[in-house]
Motif scaffolding. Structure first.
Motif, PDB file in Angstrom:
ATOM      1  N   PHE A 211       2.272  -4.663  -9.591  1.00  0.00           N
ATOM      2  CA  PHE A 211       0.828  -4.640  -9.778  1.00  0.00           C
ATOM      3  C   PHE A 211       0.149  -5.913  -9.269  1.00  0.00           C
ATOM      4  O   PHE A 211      -0.965  -5.876  -8.763  1.00  0.00           O
ATOM      5  N   ALA A 212       0.828  -7.052  -9.371  1.00  0.00           N
ATOM      6  CA  ALA A 212       0.251  -8.325  -8.919  1.00  0.00           C
ATOM      7  C   ALA A 212       0.716  -8.720  -7.518  1.00  0.00           C
ATOM      8  O   ALA A 212       0.403  -9.823  -7.050  1.00  0.00           O
ATOM      9  N   LEU A 213       1.438  -7.839  -6.843  1.00  0.00           N
ATOM     10  CA  LEU A 213       2.077  -8.217  -5.581  1.00  0.00           C
ATOM     11  C   LEU A 213       1.071  -8.624  -4.510  1.00  0.00           C
ATOM     12  O   LEU A 213       1.242  -9.657  -3.845  1.00  0.00           O
ATOM     13  N   GLU A 214       0.036  -7.831  -4.322  1.00  0.00           N
ATOM     14  CA  GLU A 214      -0.925  -8.162  -3.264  1.00  0.00           C
ATOM     15  C   GLU A 214      -1.555  -9.531  -3.488  1.00  0.00           C
ATOM     16  O   GLU A 214      -1.690 -10.325  -2.545  1.00  0.00           O
ATOM     17  N   ASP A 215      -1.918  -9.834  -4.721  1.00  0.00           N
ATOM     18  CA  ASP A 215      -2.524 -11.139  -5.012  1.00  0.00           C
ATOM     19  C   ASP A 215      -1.539 -12.273  -4.769  1.00  0.00           C
ATOM     20  O   ASP A 215      -1.914 -13.327  -4.233  1.00  0.00           O
ATOM     21  N   VAL A 216      -0.291 -12.073  -5.160  1.00  0.00           N
ATOM     22  CA  VAL A 216       0.721 -13.128  -4.973  1.00  0.00           C
ATOM     23  C   VAL A 216       1.004 -13.346  -3.491  1.00  0.00           C
ATOM     24  O   VAL A 216       1.086 -14.488  -3.018  1.00  0.00           O
ATOM     25  N   ILE A 217       1.120 -12.263  -2.735  1.00  0.00           N
ATOM     26  CA  ILE A 217       1.375 -12.391  -1.294  1.00  0.00           C
ATOM     27  C   ILE A 217       0.193 -13.072  -0.604  1.00  0.00           C
ATOM     28  O   ILE A 217       0.373 -13.955   0.247  1.00  0.00           O
ATOM     29  N   GLU A 218      -1.009 -12.670  -0.981  1.00  0.00           N
ATOM     30  CA  GLU A 218      -2.196 -13.271  -0.372  1.00  0.00           C
ATOM     31  C   GLU A 218      -2.256 -14.775  -0.653  1.00  0.00           C
ATOM     32  O   GLU A 218      -2.604 -15.575   0.214  1.00  0.00           O
ATOM     33  N   ALA A 219      -1.905 -15.170  -1.862  1.00  0.00           N
ATOM     34  CA  ALA A 219      -2.005 -16.573  -2.253  1.00  0.00           C
ATOM     35  C   ALA A 219      -0.883 -17.433  -1.675  1.00  0.00           C
ATOM     36  O   ALA A 219      -1.076 -18.631  -1.447  1.00  0.00           O
ATOM     37  N   THR A 220       0.284 -16.828  -1.436  1.00  0.00           N
ATOM     38  CA  THR A 220       1.454 -17.617  -1.043  1.00  0.00           C
ATOM     39  C   THR A 220       1.880 -17.424   0.409  1.00  0.00           C
ATOM     40  O   THR A 220       2.590 -18.261   0.956  1.00  0.00           O
ATOM     41  N   GLY A 221       1.504 -16.302   1.018  1.00  0.00           N
ATOM     42  CA  GLY A 221       1.981 -15.992   2.360  1.00  0.00           C
ATOM     43  C   GLY A 221       3.436 -15.598   2.410  1.00  0.00           C
ATOM     44  O   GLY A 221       4.051 -15.554   3.488  1.00  0.00           O
ATOM     45  N   ALA A 222       4.021 -15.287   1.256  1.00  0.00           N
ATOM     46  CA  ALA A 222       5.448 -14.947   1.197  1.00  0.00           C
ATOM     47  C   ALA A 222       5.720 -13.593   1.840  1.00  0.00           C
ATOM     48  O   ALA A 222       4.847 -12.720   1.886  1.00  0.00           O
ATOM     49  N   ALA A 223       6.941 -13.407   2.316  1.00  0.00           N
ATOM     50  CA  ALA A 223       7.398 -12.096   2.768  1.00  0.00           C
ATOM     51  C   ALA A 223       7.540 -11.187   1.555  1.00  0.00           C
ATOM     52  O   ALA A 223       7.833 -11.651   0.447  1.00  0.00           O
ATOM     53  N   SER A 224       7.351  -9.885   1.771  1.00  0.00           N
ATOM     54  CA  SER A 224       7.436  -8.896   0.695  1.00  0.00           C
ATOM     55  C   SER A 224       8.509  -7.887   1.070  1.00  0.00           C
ATOM     56  O   SER A 224       8.350  -7.117   2.025  1.00  0.00           O
ATOM     57  N   LEU A 225       9.611  -7.866   0.308  1.00  0.00           N
ATOM     58  CA  LEU A 225      10.784  -7.079   0.683  1.00  0.00           C
ATOM     59  C   LEU A 225      11.132  -6.056  -0.388  1.00  0.00           C
ATOM     60  O   LEU A 225      11.023  -6.324  -1.583  1.00  0.00           O
ATOM     61  N   ALA A 226      11.587  -4.882   0.059  1.00  0.00           N
ATOM     62  CA  ALA A 226      12.021  -3.809  -0.841  1.00  0.00           C
ATOM     63  C   ALA A 226      12.960  -2.894  -0.053  1.00  0.00           C
ATOM     64  O   ALA A 226      13.060  -2.980   1.177  1.00  0.00           O
ATOM     65  N   HIS A 227      13.631  -1.994  -0.759  1.00  0.00           N
ATOM     66  CA  HIS A 227      14.496  -1.028  -0.090  1.00  0.00           C
ATOM     67  C   HIS A 227      13.641  -0.029   0.696  1.00  0.00           C
ATOM     68  O   HIS A 227      12.559   0.354   0.238  1.00  0.00           O
ATOM     69  N   PRO A 228      14.101   0.424   1.856  1.00  0.00           N
ATOM     70  CA  PRO A 228      13.285   1.332   2.668  1.00  0.00           C
ATOM     71  C   PRO A 228      12.933   2.647   1.989  1.00  0.00           C
ATOM     72  O   PRO A 228      11.914   3.260   2.326  1.00  0.00           O
ATOM     73  N   ALA A 229      13.727   3.099   1.031  1.00  0.00           N
ATOM     74  CA  ALA A 229      13.406   4.354   0.339  1.00  0.00           C
ATOM     75  C   ALA A 229      12.207   4.202  -0.589  1.00  0.00           C
ATOM     76  O   ALA A 229      11.556   5.200  -0.926  1.00  0.00           O
ATOM     77  N   ASP A 230      11.904   2.980  -1.006  1.00  0.00           N
ATOM     78  CA  ASP A 230      10.772   2.741  -1.896  1.00  0.00           C
ATOM     79  C   ASP A 230       9.632   1.976  -1.225  1.00  0.00           C
ATOM     80  O   ASP A 230       8.495   2.018  -1.699  1.00  0.00           O
ATOM     81  N   ALA A 231       9.923   1.283  -0.145  1.00  0.00           N
ATOM     82  CA  ALA A 231       8.935   0.397   0.485  1.00  0.00           C
ATOM     83  C   ALA A 231       7.617   1.082   0.843  1.00  0.00           C
ATOM     84  O   ALA A 231       6.554   0.468   0.693  1.00  0.00           O
ATOM     85  N   PRO A 232       7.601   2.352   1.313  1.00  0.00           N
ATOM     86  CA  PRO A 232       6.312   2.959   1.660  1.00  0.00           C
ATOM     87  C   PRO A 232       5.336   3.070   0.491  1.00  0.00           C
ATOM     88  O   PRO A 232       4.133   3.196   0.701  1.00  0.00           O
ATOM     89  N   GLU A 233       5.833   3.026  -0.736  1.00  0.00           N
ATOM     90  CA  GLU A 233       4.969   3.133  -1.908  1.00  0.00           C
ATOM     91  C   GLU A 233       4.680   1.769  -2.538  1.00  0.00           C
ATOM     92  O   GLU A 233       4.082   1.707  -3.618  1.00  0.00           O
ATOM     93  N   ILE A 234       5.105   0.698  -1.872  1.00  0.00           N
ATOM     94  CA  ILE A 234       4.870  -0.656  -2.376  1.00  0.00           C
ATOM     95  C   ILE A 234       3.915  -1.354  -1.409  1.00  0.00           C
ATOM     96  O   ILE A 234       4.240  -1.557  -0.239  1.00  0.00           O
ATOM     97  N   PRO A 235       2.727  -1.732  -1.864  1.00  0.00           N
ATOM     98  CA  PRO A 235       1.762  -2.353  -0.948  1.00  0.00           C
ATOM     99  C   PRO A 235       2.260  -3.690  -0.432  1.00  0.00           C
ATOM    100  O   PRO A 235       2.983  -4.418  -1.118  1.00  0.00           O
ATOM    101  N   THR A 236       1.902  -3.984   0.776  1.00  0.00           N
ATOM    102  CA  THR A 236       2.215  -5.248   1.461  1.00  0.00           C
ATOM    103  C   THR A 236       3.692  -5.460   1.728  1.00  0.00           C
ATOM    104  O   THR A 236       4.093  -6.577   2.037  1.00  0.00           O
ATOM    105  N   ALA A 237       4.527  -4.429   1.645  1.00  0.00           N
ATOM    106  CA  ALA A 237       5.935  -4.615   2.013  1.00  0.00           C
ATOM    107  C   ALA A 237       6.007  -4.958   3.497  1.00  0.00           C
ATOM    108  O   ALA A 237       5.507  -4.227   4.341  1.00  0.00           O
TER     109      ALA A 237
END
Length: 197
Positions: free
Chosen positions: A66-92
């Motif tokens: 739920f906080a992923l987009e805000d954390v990525i925006e603030a840190t510039g970090a890469a966002s990683l997940a398994h390909p079977a779930d990544a399409p449903e995770i924003p900013t992967a």
């Protein structure tokens, strides 16, 4: 645990656990599950010597990103997940497969794919420690919502990829609630399988 330290933070409203892992030699850090409360997560990340380079999301359920987009925006970090779930995770921005390693300073985390709670659930392993998302808890495997095939897949993966692979003293850190060890839970595996959840 050699080479890494970690901090566990429970965030609401579902008491999700987020974990900040830091290489003791280099100060490089990553976050497991930017679950909620972006402000609190960013305060935690600010304690890392050089911020974070990566956020790993253990699976697609929104309470874990739920906080992923805000954390990525603030840190510039890469966002990683398994390909079977990544399409449903924003900013992967990248994917992780079973057996991949994630470099973290002088350390490496091993990705373990555990199918059942979701198709792309993963755990991470380093030196006697497992971060299991919602695939393994004290007292049982993750919720498969009464789907027998999903339960069979998850109990089989947890048995063969975790309990058959790692010794009793291995500690695991789940996506909600308290930590445990494989040894504490191992005697209950047959009971979990028999009850079907």
């Amino acid at each position: 645990m050699s080479g890494l330290t970690f901090t566990k933070l429970s965030v609401g409203p579902m008491d999700n656990n987020a974990y900040l892992l830091t290489c003791t030699a280099t100060g490089d850090s990553l976050l497991i599950d930017a679950a909620n409360d972006a402000e609190r997560l960013l305060q935690l990340i600010a304690t890392a010597p050089s911020g974070i380079s990566t956020v790993v999301t253990t699976h697609r359920h929104q309470d874990h990103w739920f906080a992923l987009e805000d954390v990525i925006e603030a840190t510039g970090a890469a966002s990683l997940a398994h390909p079977a779930d990544a399409p449903e995770i924003p900013t992967a921005t990248g994917t992780l497969n079973d057996g991949d390693t994630i470099p973290l300073g002088d350390c490496n985390l091993t990705v373990i794919h555990l199918v059942g709670h979701t198709p792309g659930s993963i755990a991470l392993y380093h030196d006697g420690h497992l971060w299991t998302g919602d695939s393994l808890f004290p007292g049982g495997v993750g919720n498969t919502r009464g789907n027998k095939a999903n339960f069979e897949s998850l109990i089989n993966d947890v048995t063969t990829k975790l309990f058959d692979r790692f010794p009793d003293e291995t500690e695991f850190h789940p996506g909600h609630g308290k930590d445990s060890t494989l040894g504490a839970e191992r005697p209950s595996l047959a009971e979990w399988r028999a009850r079907g959840w």
